[in-house]
Scaffold this active site. Structure first.
Site, mmCIF file in Angstrom:
data_model
loop_
_atom_site.group_PDB
_atom_site.id
_atom_site.type_symbol
_atom_site.label_atom_id
_atom_site.label_comp_id
_atom_site.label_asym_id
_atom_site.label_seq_id
_atom_site.Cartn_x
_atom_site.Cartn_y
_atom_site.Cartn_z
ATOM 1 N N ASN A 134 0.872 -1.179 0.000
ATOM 2 C CA ASN A 134 0.000 0.000 0.000
ATOM 3 C C ASN A 134 0.909 1.228 0.000
ATOM 4 O O ASN A 134 1.502 1.559 1.022
ATOM 5 C CB ASN A 134 -0.882 -0.036 1.265
ATOM 6 C CG ASN A 134 -1.656 1.256 1.458
ATOM 7 O OD1 ASN A 134 -1.762 2.078 0.553
ATOM 8 N ND2 ASN A 134 -2.192 1.441 2.651
ATOM 9 N N LYS A 193 0.179 4.283 -0.282
ATOM 10 C CA LYS A 193 -0.435 5.475 0.327
ATOM 11 C C LYS A 193 -0.188 6.706 -0.557
ATOM 12 O O LYS A 193 -0.108 6.587 -1.778
ATOM 13 C CB LYS A 193 0.088 5.680 1.753
ATOM 14 C CG LYS A 193 -0.020 4.424 2.608
ATOM 15 C CD LYS A 193 0.148 4.727 4.068
ATOM 16 C CE LYS A 193 0.270 3.422 4.836
ATOM 17 N NZ LYS A 193 0.126 3.593 6.258
ATOM 18 N N HIS A 203 -9.402 0.887 5.112
ATOM 19 C CA HIS A 203 -8.100 1.102 5.758
ATOM 20 C C HIS A 203 -8.299 2.028 6.958
ATOM 21 O O HIS A 203 -9.117 2.944 6.914
ATOM 22 C CB HIS A 203 -7.107 1.712 4.758
ATOM 23 C CG HIS A 203 -5.704 1.723 5.299
ATOM 24 N ND1 HIS A 203 -5.267 2.688 6.166
ATOM 25 C CD2 HIS A 203 -4.669 0.871 5.118
ATOM 26 C CE1 HIS A 203 -4.006 2.424 6.500
ATOM 27 N NE2 HIS A 203 -3.626 1.322 5.880
ATOM 28 N N GLU A 233 -6.738 4.439 8.016
ATOM 29 C CA GLU A 233 -6.577 5.884 7.731
ATOM 30 C C GLU A 233 -7.859 6.448 7.117
ATOM 31 O O GLU A 233 -8.232 7.590 7.376
ATOM 32 C CB GLU A 233 -5.350 6.101 6.836
ATOM 33 C CG GLU A 233 -4.063 5.910 7.637
ATOM 34 C CD GLU A 233 -2.859 5.425 6.851
ATOM 35 O OE1 GLU A 233 -2.861 5.515 5.607
ATOM 36 O OE2 GLU A 233 -1.909 4.948 7.497
ATOM 37 N N GLU A 247 -5.176 -5.250 10.751
ATOM 38 C CA GLU A 247 -4.168 -4.205 10.926
ATOM 39 C C GLU A 247 -4.439 -3.457 12.229
ATOM 40 O O GLU A 247 -5.253 -2.528 12.260
ATOM 41 C CB GLU A 247 -4.243 -3.212 9.759
ATOM 42 C CG GLU A 247 -3.971 -3.822 8.406
ATOM 43 C CD GLU A 247 -3.404 -2.787 7.453
ATOM 44 O OE1 GLU A 247 -2.294 -3.025 6.947
ATOM 45 O OE2 GLU A 247 -4.032 -1.745 7.233
ATOM 46 N N GLY A 293 2.573 2.100 10.752
ATOM 47 C CA GLY A 293 3.482 3.234 10.570
ATOM 48 C C GLY A 293 4.189 3.657 11.849
ATOM 49 O O GLY A 293 4.804 4.716 11.902
ATOM 50 N N SER A 313 3.686 -2.350 10.346
ATOM 51 C CA SER A 313 5.140 -2.326 10.506
ATOM 52 C C SER A 313 5.818 -3.660 10.168
ATOM 53 O O SER A 313 6.770 -4.073 10.831
ATOM 54 C CB SER A 313 5.524 -1.869 11.923
ATOM 55 O OG SER A 313 5.033 -0.559 12.155
HETATM 56 C C1 PEP Z 1 -0.671 0.029 6.133
HETATM 57 O O1 PEP Z 1 -0.772 1.228 5.965
HETATM 58 O O2 PEP Z 1 -1.538 -0.735 5.692
HETATM 59 C C2 PEP Z 1 0.483 -0.458 6.878
HETATM 60 C C3 PEP Z 1 0.469 -1.685 7.324
HETATM 61 O O3 PEP Z 1 1.518 0.432 7.076
HETATM 62 P P1 PEP Z 1 2.962 0.111 7.702
HETATM 63 O O4 PEP Z 1 3.460 -1.166 7.065
HETATM 64 O O5 PEP Z 1 3.811 1.293 7.330
HETATM 65 O O6 PEP Z 1 2.784 -0.030 9.162
#
Ligand code: PEP
Length: 250
Positions: free
Chosen positions: A9, A11, A95, A97, A167, A173, A212
């Site tokens: 992803n 973003k 997601h 976000e 998630e 992040g 992460s």
């Molecule tokens: C995501 O945004 O779906 C995500 C898992 O981000 P990150 O790997 O940076 O934590």
């Protein structure tokens, strides 16, 4: 045995040059990723470019979002059929976000899930709890509520045509990955909940972990029995980092 899927992803990141470089880097190493299925989800404007660059490769294309509407007076929206025109296979919906920053609730997310499915896109439905919710001991309740909104609208069989991504919001992040056991516990809860409704769907659906994930922790996460790959944010922006995660799926 479910296939491991690693989806990047990107973003709100990238430029014409960096996107070309990133795709070329990924394609350069894709032959070493064995049986792992791979997808990338660029910002909408780069989808036509990436779609062309991926022709003939095993890397699939996805979007980071999709409209709940098919066409009409919905300024700024991108529909599922438009994404299909550019050979998208997947669409991320829900997601954290989108949920937190754009106030997309469970019902709206469920409508996006339905819109994706109705045109043949595979929704990647994200679910997960905030730190506050985890500390309050309501992780399972939150994840169940997020899943139920989709099951109520689309039925349990629809989950079998989708991909789920657990998630935990506190791991996205932040550099704080859930431990493999913490992630496995929630994945097992999700699969168990689905099994209560339809065993075949529970056995079939890929449940990705996101939060992460890096080359250094991917293998132990993917080794857990209910973790079928990863949804990768930050580490999907560098070809070598992303490929290392893809290789961990072997
Ligand atoms: C995501 O945004 O779906 C995500 C898992 O981000 P990150 O790997 O940076 O934590």
């Amino acid at each position: 045995m479910r296939q491991i899927l690693v989806a990047g992803n990107w973003k709100l990141n990238g430029s014409l040059d960096s996107v070309k470089q990133l795709v070329s880097g990924i394609l350069g190493g894709v032959d070493d990723t064995g049986n792992t299925a791979i997808a990338v989800c660029p910002p909408f404007v780069y989808i036509p470019l990436v779609s062309n660059l991926l022709v003939g490769s095993k890397v699939k294309l996805g979007s980071q979002d999709v409209s709940d509407q098919e066409s009409g007076a919905f300024t700024g929206e991108i529909s599922g059929p438009m994404l299909k025109d550019f050979s998208c296979s997947y669409a991320i919906v829900g997601h954290s976000e989108r949920r937190a920053l754009y106030a997309e609730n469970d019902e709206f997310t469920a409508r996006k899930f339905a819109a994706a499915r109705s045109c043949g896109l595979i929704p990647i439905l994200c679910v997960g709890e905030t730190l506050e919710e985890r500390e309050a001991g309501i992780t399972e309740q939150v994840v169940a509520r997020q899943l139920d909104a989709v099951i109520e609208l689309e039925g349990i069989a629809a989950i079998g045509d989708a991909v789920l991504a657990y998630e935990p919001v506190w791991a996205i992040g932040t550099g704080k990955t859930a431990t493999p056991q913490q992630a496995q516990d929630v994945h097992a809860f999700i699969r168990g909940k689905l099994a209560g409704l339809d065993q075949a769907v529970a056995d079939k659906v890929q449940i990705l972990y996101g939060g992460s994930v890096k080359g250094s922790n991917a293998a132990e996460l993917f080794a857990m029995s209910d973790i079928d790959g990863g949804l990768i944010g930050g580490a999907s922006l560098q070809a070598d980092d992303f490929l290392a995660i893809c290789m961990a799926g072997n």
